[in-house]
Design a protein around this motif. Structure first.
Motif, short mmCIF file in Angstrom:
data_model
loop_
_atom_site.label_atom_id
_atom_site.label_comp_id
_atom_site.label_asym_id
_atom_site.label_seq_id
_atom_site.Cartn_x
_atom_site.Cartn_y
_atom_site.Cartn_z
N GLY A 1 0.82 -1.21 0.00
CA GLY A 1 0.00 0.00 0.00
C GLY A 1 0.85 1.26 0.00
O GLY A 1 1.97 1.26 0.53
N THR A 2 0.31 2.31 -0.60
CA THR A 2 0.98 3.61 -0.65
C THR A 2 0.03 4.68 -0.11
O THR A 2 -1.10 4.80 -0.58
N TYR B 1 -3.88 0.47 -2.56
CA TYR B 1 -3.33 -0.82 -2.15
C TYR B 1 -3.66 -1.93 -3.13
O TYR B 1 -4.59 -1.83 -3.93
N GLY B 2 -2.89 -2.99 -3.04
CA GLY B 2 -3.13 -4.20 -3.81
C GLY B 2 -2.57 -5.38 -3.03
O GLY B 2 -1.81 -5.20 -2.08
N PRO C 1 -5.02 -6.15 -9.48
CA PRO C 1 -5.88 -4.98 -9.31
C PRO C 1 -5.43 -4.15 -8.12
O PRO C 1 -4.75 -4.65 -7.22
N GLN C 2 -5.80 -2.89 -8.13
CA GLN C 2 -5.51 -2.03 -6.98
C GLN C 2 -6.76 -1.23 -6.64
O GLN C 2 -7.64 -1.04 -7.47
N TYR C 3 -6.81 -0.79 -5.39
CA TYR C 3 -7.99 -0.09 -4.88
C TYR C 3 -7.54 1.14 -4.11
O TYR C 3 -6.38 1.26 -3.72
N GLU C 4 -8.48 2.05 -3.88
CA GLU C 4 -8.16 3.31 -3.22
C GLU C 4 -9.20 3.64 -2.17
O GLU C 4 -10.39 3.45 -2.39
N ILE C 5 -8.73 4.09 -1.01
CA ILE C 5 -9.64 4.58 0.03
C ILE C 5 -9.14 5.94 0.51
O ILE C 5 -7.95 6.25 0.39
N GLN C 6 -10.05 6.72 1.05
CA GLN C 6 -9.71 8.02 1.61
C GLN C 6 -9.62 7.89 3.13
O GLN C 6 -10.58 7.49 3.77
#
Length: 196
Positions: free
Chosen positions: A83-84, A94-95, A131-136
């Motif tokens: 994750g970044t 993250y992935g 795949p990668q995903y994003e959260i705030q």
């Protein structure tokens, strides 16, 4: 916090940072002893050569997968959660490559969410897309990243390790990150001593 049960540990945590990003990789080699340690050193070298702010989690995982698939024995695989965190806008991307899902605590909803990310273990097949995903992330939110070494007591049946970890993290969330990790380790070590 990484404490091996034996002299060599197949788990590895790696941090990368620059002015605007902090990245973390949590990995576990499926294998034991010297071959696992050599494989992990390969993962470390690969991560050291990749800049965190310039590369996405999906790219990092794809590159490492190619390196491992070409370089290690067919019986050796690596799981990884990567994750970044962008310190300027609070976004976490993250992935995962077959790794234990991280736990995301949303303080606004006062609940945890599993950061599920379907991805094949590193080293199984060449040319895999991750795949990668994003959260705030907001103030009070946090993410708990673990390896299966932390949840091994699931075999006992009555305890649900991820629920135990969530409860511990909630109890100690007001401490610093280092203190939270140390208190979580002490609690789990005591629990495992009682269970086993």
């Amino acid at each position: 916090l990484s404490i091996p049960i034996r002299k060599m540990n197949g788990d590895y945590v790696h941090f990368l940072s620059d002015k605007s990003h902090v990245s973390v990789a949590v990995t576990d080699v499926v294998g034991k002893g010297v071959p696992a340690a050599l494989c992990m050193s390969m993962v470390k070298y690969g991560l050291d050569t990749l800049e965190c702010s310039m590369n996405t989690p999906s790219y990092i995982l794809e590159v490492l997968n190619r390196i491992i698939e070409k370089s290690v024995d067919d019986s050796m695989f690596v799981s990884m959660f990567y994750g970044t965190y962008n310190v300027e806008n609070g976004k976490f991307i993250y992935g995962s490559a077959g790794h234990e899902p991280a736990l995301y605590y949303n303080s606004g909803k006062n609940t945890f969410f599993d950061l599920e990310s379907k991805g094949l273990l590193l080293g199984v097949m060449p040319e895999v897309k991750y795949p990668q995903y994003e959260i705030q992330l907001e103030d009070g939110d946090f993410i708990v990243m673990i390896t299966d070494g932390v949840t091994d007591f699931r075999k006992q049946g009555e305890l649900h390790p991820r629920d135990v970890i969530k409860n511990i993290a909630l109890s100690y969330r007001h401490f610093s990150v280092l203190e939270l990790c140390e208190k979580m380790y002490a609690y789990l070590k005591n629990l495992l001593d009682v269970v086993f």
